[in-house]
Write a protein that holds these residues in place. Structure first.
Motif, PDB file in Angstrom:
ATOM      1  N   ILE A 423      36.336  37.222  53.011  1.00  0.00           N
ATOM      2  CA  ILE A 423      37.566  37.213  53.132  1.00  0.00           C
ATOM      3  C   ILE A 423      38.435  38.267  52.556  1.00  0.00           C
ATOM      4  O   ILE A 423      37.090  38.903  51.348  1.00  0.00           O
ATOM      5  CB  ILE A 423      38.785  36.777  51.899  1.00  0.00           C
ATOM      6  N   SER A 424      38.810  39.298  53.160  1.00  0.00           N
ATOM      7  CA  SER A 424      38.766  41.220  52.757  1.00  0.00           C
ATOM      8  C   SER A 424      40.166  41.992  53.925  1.00  0.00           C
ATOM      9  O   SER A 424      40.045  41.184  54.714  1.00  0.00           O
ATOM     10  CB  SER A 424      37.719  42.281  52.809  1.00  0.00           C
ATOM     11  N   ARG A 425      40.701  42.889  53.603  1.00  0.00           N
ATOM     12  CA  ARG A 425      41.392  43.159  53.818  1.00  0.00           C
ATOM     13  C   ARG A 425      40.937  44.497  55.007  1.00  0.00           C
ATOM     14  O   ARG A 425      39.718  44.651  55.124  1.00  0.00           O
ATOM     15  CB  ARG A 425      42.206  43.756  52.938  1.00  0.00           C
ATOM     16  N   THR A 426      41.833  45.237  55.368  1.00  0.00           N
ATOM     17  CA  THR A 426      41.291  45.743  55.836  1.00  0.00           C
ATOM     18  C   THR A 426      42.701  47.178  55.979  1.00  0.00           C
ATOM     19  O   THR A 426      43.386  47.215  55.187  1.00  0.00           O
ATOM     20  CB  THR A 426      41.129  46.128  57.372  1.00  0.00           C
ATOM     21  N   THR A 427      42.194  48.252  55.611  1.00  0.00           N
ATOM     22  CA  THR A 427      42.760  49.967  55.001  1.00  0.00           C
ATOM     23  C   THR A 427      43.783  50.144  56.000  1.00  0.00           C
ATOM     24  O   THR A 427      42.862  49.803  57.057  1.00  0.00           O
ATOM     25  CB  THR A 427      42.202  50.377  54.296  1.00  0.00           C
ATOM     26  N   MET A 428      44.166  51.520  56.260  1.00  0.00           N
ATOM     27  CA  MET A 428      45.162  51.838  57.115  1.00  0.00           C
ATOM     28  C   MET A 428      43.724  52.515  57.965  1.00  0.00           C
ATOM     29  O   MET A 428      44.411  52.386  59.101  1.00  0.00           O
ATOM     30  CB  MET A 428      46.648  52.770  56.921  1.00  0.00           C
ATOM     31  N   TRP A 429      43.059  53.027  57.395  1.00  0.00           N
ATOM     32  CA  TRP A 429      42.678  54.123  57.719  1.00  0.00           C
ATOM     33  C   TRP A 429      41.218  53.635  58.525  1.00  0.00           C
ATOM     34  O   TRP A 429      40.999  53.429  59.415  1.00  0.00           O
ATOM     35  CB  TRP A 429      41.588  54.818  56.434  1.00  0.00           C
ATOM     36  N   GLY A 430      40.781  52.348  57.972  1.00  0.00           N
ATOM     37  CA  GLY A 430      40.005  51.559  58.280  1.00  0.00           C
ATOM     38  C   GLY A 430      40.014  51.219  59.893  1.00  0.00           C
ATOM     39  O   GLY A 430      39.791  51.390  60.221  1.00  0.00           O
ATOM     40  N   MET A 431      41.381  50.851  59.483  1.00  0.00           N
ATOM     41  CA  MET A 431      42.132  50.377  61.429  1.00  0.00           C
ATOM     42  C   MET A 431      41.803  51.408  61.979  1.00  0.00           C
ATOM     43  O   MET A 431      41.704  51.121  63.067  1.00  0.00           O
ATOM     44  CB  MET A 431      43.650  49.856  61.378  1.00  0.00           C
ATOM     45  N   GLY A 432      41.894  52.333  61.859  1.00  0.00           N
ATOM     46  CA  GLY A 432      42.135  53.424  62.712  1.00  0.00           C
ATOM     47  C   GLY A 432      39.996  54.302  63.439  1.00  0.00           C
ATOM     48  O   GLY A 432      39.985  54.996  64.301  1.00  0.00           O
ATOM     49  N   MET A 433      39.696  53.926  62.231  1.00  0.00           N
ATOM     50  CA  MET A 433      37.856  54.107  62.411  1.00  0.00           C
ATOM     51  C   MET A 433      37.439  53.906  63.782  1.00  0.00           C
ATOM     52  O   MET A 433      37.833  52.881  64.140  1.00  0.00           O
ATOM     53  CB  MET A 433      37.385  54.325  60.617  1.00  0.00           C
ATOM     54  N   TRP A 434      36.083  54.735  64.065  1.00  0.00           N
ATOM     55  CA  TRP A 434      35.327  54.322  64.771  1.00  0.00           C
ATOM     56  C   TRP A 434      35.617  55.086  65.532  1.00  0.00           C
ATOM     57  O   TRP A 434      36.665  55.717  66.310  1.00  0.00           O
ATOM     58  CB  TRP A 434      34.844  52.733  64.879  1.00  0.00           C
ATOM     59  N   ALA A 435      36.341  53.717  67.042  1.00  0.00           N
ATOM     60  CA  ALA A 435      37.172  54.041  67.943  1.00  0.00           C
ATOM     61  C   ALA A 435      38.207  53.510  67.831  1.00  0.00           C
ATOM     62  O   ALA A 435      39.652  54.019  69.167  1.00  0.00           O
ATOM     63  CB  ALA A 435      36.667  52.857  68.952  1.00  0.00           C
ATOM     64  N   GLY A 436      38.977  53.239  66.788  1.00  0.00           N
ATOM     65  CA  GLY A 436      40.600  53.127  66.610  1.00  0.00           C
ATOM     66  C   GLY A 436      40.644  51.342  66.663  1.00  0.00           C
ATOM     67  O   GLY A 436      39.968  50.312  67.264  1.00  0.00           O
ATOM     68  N   TYR A 437      42.235  51.140  65.739  1.00  0.00           N
ATOM     69  CA  TYR A 437      42.373  49.508  65.906  1.00  0.00           C
ATOM     70  C   TYR A 437      41.377  48.242  65.722  1.00  0.00           C
ATOM     71  O   TYR A 437      40.925  47.653  66.380  1.00  0.00           O
ATOM     72  CB  TYR A 437      42.764  49.266  67.918  1.00  0.00           C
ATOM     73  N   ALA A 438      40.784  48.660  65.043  1.00  0.00           N
ATOM     74  CA  ALA A 438      39.878  48.393  63.303  1.00  0.00           C
ATOM     75  C   ALA A 438      38.606  48.110  64.648  1.00  0.00           C
ATOM     76  O   ALA A 438      37.790  47.020  64.087  1.00  0.00           O
ATOM     77  CB  ALA A 438      40.600  46.013  63.699  1.00  0.00           C
ATOM     78  N   THR A 439      38.337  48.579  65.164  1.00  0.00           N
ATOM     79  CA  THR A 439      37.001  48.918  66.313  1.00  0.00           C
ATOM     80  C   THR A 439      36.047  49.059  65.079  1.00  0.00           C
ATOM     81  O   THR A 439      34.786  47.648  64.821  1.00  0.00           O
ATOM     82  CB  THR A 439      36.781  49.900  67.360  1.00  0.00           C
ATOM     83  N   GLY A 440      36.042  50.181  64.403  1.00  0.00           N
ATOM     84  CA  GLY A 440      34.869  49.664  63.637  1.00  0.00           C
ATOM     85  C   GLY A 440      34.504  48.860  62.444  1.00  0.00           C
ATOM     86  O   GLY A 440      33.565  48.183  61.868  1.00  0.00           O
ATOM     87  N   TYR A 441      35.546  47.132  61.987  1.00  0.00           N
ATOM     88  CA  TYR A 441      35.180  46.812  60.982  1.00  0.00           C
ATOM     89  C   TYR A 441      34.311  45.234  62.578  1.00  0.00           C
ATOM     90  O   TYR A 441      33.474  44.177  61.764  1.00  0.00           O
ATOM     91  CB  TYR A 441      37.032  46.154  61.312  1.00  0.00           C
ATOM     92  N   PHE A 442      34.512  45.156  63.502  1.00  0.00           N
ATOM     93  CA  PHE A 442      33.776  44.189  64.183  1.00  0.00           C
ATOM     94  C   PHE A 442      32.327  44.868  65.093  1.00  0.00           C
ATOM     95  O   PHE A 442      32.390  44.217  65.231  1.00  0.00           O
ATOM     96  CB  PHE A 442      35.271  44.059  65.719  1.00  0.00           C
ATOM     97  N   ASP A 443      32.766  45.758  65.519  1.00  0.00           N
ATOM     98  CA  ASP A 443      31.477  46.494  66.409  1.00  0.00           C
ATOM     99  C   ASP A 443      30.138  46.087  65.442  1.00  0.00           C
ATOM    100  O   ASP A 443      29.995  47.025  64.168  1.00  0.00           O
ATOM    101  CB  ASP A 443      31.757  47.659  66.762  1.00  0.00           C
ATOM    102  N   ALA A 444      29.497  45.773  65.033  1.00  0.00           N
ATOM    103  CA  ALA A 444      27.733  45.415  64.422  1.00  0.00           C
ATOM    104  C   ALA A 444      27.652  47.220  64.449  1.00  0.00           C
ATOM    105  O   ALA A 444      25.992  46.980  64.040  1.00  0.00           O
ATOM    106  CB  ALA A 444      26.988  44.969  65.470  1.00  0.00           C
TER     107      ALA A 444
END
Length: 530
Positions: A423-444
């Motif tokens: 369980i964790s949040r995402t931050t506004m900046w984190g949502m936009g990192m990597w390619a944007g739209y939460a991709t940095g949190y998903f992409d291995a």
């Protein structure tokens, strides 16, 4: 001394006392504009890299080339302007004139050094600057950054790179262990003054030579509290002017106790991050099975989470993960609880109680238990973990809670990838990192809490990394949200609001920056200390 002179002296003394005459030194203290902020961020050292929460405050001390403003727009900061060449593989930045707190001039050498140093020495920046090959100074005020391939979202990722003084850091081999006060030298609006861990006081003073001008606050004092209740009592008593926690306001569950309190006002904004999400390790069985993830999604009590965890300052989210405030948000199906669907899918997958102990086992009848990691530094996550454990155990899935402090959590999810669920949040900046739209949190290949290596997703991300035409980007981002909703690599648990209280009798002019909250640059030039 004549009686007349004594009389005059006594008269002057009396008048001075009545009028409040004080020395120039005391007058300066009296007029000092001090802003006192309460926080429960567990700051333990002044290392800007290894102490996550002190690192958040480095924006007070160190500027970036660009910053993020209202609506996620990119604003020039130390970079006056920029251009791209070679189809976006080369970026040229022109720097404005600025100096560090120790008086030395900030140059392109410092910027190039920072980019190269962070990529080499600080693990998190290997993700943030993943496509950077090198940075070099062209002249004193021009820096060139070369990428391995075009990166349409490069500026957003650059917005977390605070410029370091080369003369301080060039001989520091282990930046995560560097706690000298020199590590706080930057060019930003405030200068680090002191940190007393035992008393929980962290102090910054205004940079009188800041390139934007001196801030309208002379001194910032952070008072560090161990719990929300003590911090809120200090706010009610007027001992602090406001509270701060990165990418989060106050715990929504205690807002009702503040409403109607004298001299308390609130800033309420939509959270562009996801307040809390359930992350699957998509390279670990059975979390790599889409139907298993879907089964779990139908076991969760979204309406209860919004009501009891977020105290009504939230709504049930969509399966597409991305909150409504984003420019290319797409409406996907609303998440819902349906235990019949959960039980049907689990039975079909072979997860059943083989030995009559009340718990579902693996299909081969060996005992099955899921570890649920959560962050102990965010109180909502701790409460939510109990709710989720209850919901999953109600359908026979045994859950073992795994409470982790923030550094341990980041080690497990960012680097080791040993989690089952988290369980964790995402931050506004984190949502936009990597390619944007939460991709940095998903992409291995990036931070990748969901640890996804699904080729369908990676192809969309790669296309998005390269695409600069807005209509084509929109189309890709819509596809991205469709695949999030279909695959459920992670489940948003609710979409909430950020509630930021402050003492209206002591301060006004606070501006809520979508990335940094009330401690963004906008506040320092609009704030009024009363």
């Amino acid at each position: 001394m004549s009686s007349m002179k004594k009389s005059i002296l006594i008269s002057i003394t009396v008048v001075c006392l009545l009028a409040g005459c004080i020395s120039p030194e005391n007058e300066s203290k009296k007029l000092e504009r001090m802003f006192t902020i309460g926080t429960t961020m567990p700051i333990k050292s002044i290392n800007i890299f290894s102490d996550y929460y002190f690192g958040i405050l480095r924006d007070l001390m160190m500027d970036r080339l660009v910053s993020i403003g209202e609506g996620g727009t990119i604003h020039p900061e130390l970079a006056e302007s920029w251009e791209t060449k070679e189809n976006g593989k080369t970026w040229i930045f022109k720097l404005r004139r600025a100096s560090f707190h120790d008086g030395k001039t900030l140059t392109a050498e410092d910027v190039a050094f920072t980019i190269n140093y962070l990529r080499e020495k600080v693990p998190e920046y290997r993700s943030h600057l993943a496509l950077v090959e090198k940075a070099e100074a062209v002249d004193e005020r021009t820096v060139k950054i070369v990428l391995s391939k075009p990166w349409s979202n490069f500026l957003w990722n650059l917005a977390v790179v605070n410029i370091l003084p080369k003369h301080v850091w060039e001989n520091v081999e282990k930046p995560l262990e560097f706690v000298d006060t020199k590590a706080t030298i930057g060019n930003g609006p405030f200068v680090f003054e002191s940190f007393d861990k035992s008393s929980g006081l962290l102090v910054f003073r205004a940079n009188e030579n800041y390139w934007k001008g001196k801030p309208k606050v002379d001194k910032i004092v952070f008072r560090i509290f161990t719990n929300d209740q003590a911090m809120l009592m200090a706010l009610i008593k007027g001992e602090v002017d406001t509270i701060y926690f990165y990418a989060r306001g106050i715990d929504p569950a205690i807002v009702s106790g503040l409403l109607g309190k004298e001299n308390l006002s609130f800033i309420v904004v939509d959270n562009l991050g996801v307040d809390n999400a359930l992350w699957f390790n998509c390279q670990r069985y059975p979390f790599d099975v889409k139907d298993f993830r879907i089964a779990i999604s139908y076991a969760l009590s979204y309406e209860e989470y919004a009501k009891y965890i977020a105290a009504g300052y939230a709504e049930v989210p969509n399966a597409g993960f991305v909150p409504k405030g984003w420019k290319f948000y797409k409406e996907t199906r609303k998440l819902e609880k349906n235990l019949s669907v959960t039980n049907e899918i689990l039975e079909k997958l072979g997860f059943r109680d083989c030995n009559g102990d009340g718990w579902r086992d693996y299909p081969d009848c060996t005992a099955f238990e899921m570890k649920l990691a959560y962050r102990t530094d965010i109180v909502e996550s701790s409460r939510l973990a109990e709710f989720i454990k209850r919901d999953l155990e109600n359908v026979g899935l045994k859950v073992r809670l795994q409470p982790l402090d923030n550094p341990s959590f980041r080690q497990v999810l960012d680097r080791d990838k040993t989690h089952d669920l988290a369980i964790s949040r995402t931050t506004m900046w984190g949502m936009g990192m990597w390619a944007g739209y939460a991709t940095g949190y998903f992409d291995a290949r990036n931070i990748g809490w969901a640890n996804v290596a699904d080729q369908r997703l990676l192809e969309i991300i790669d296309a998005l990394l390269n695409e600069t035409v807005e209509e084509k980007r929109r189309e890709l981002i819509y596809k991205l949200q469709d695949i999030y909703a279909e695959e459920l690599y992670a489940i948003p648990l609710y979409w909430g609001k950020i509630v930021q209280p402050y003492r209206s009798d002591k301060v006004s002019g606070l501006v809520y920056n979508p990335m940094m909250g009330i401690i963004g640059d906008e506040t320092w030039f609009k704030i009024l200390i009363k």
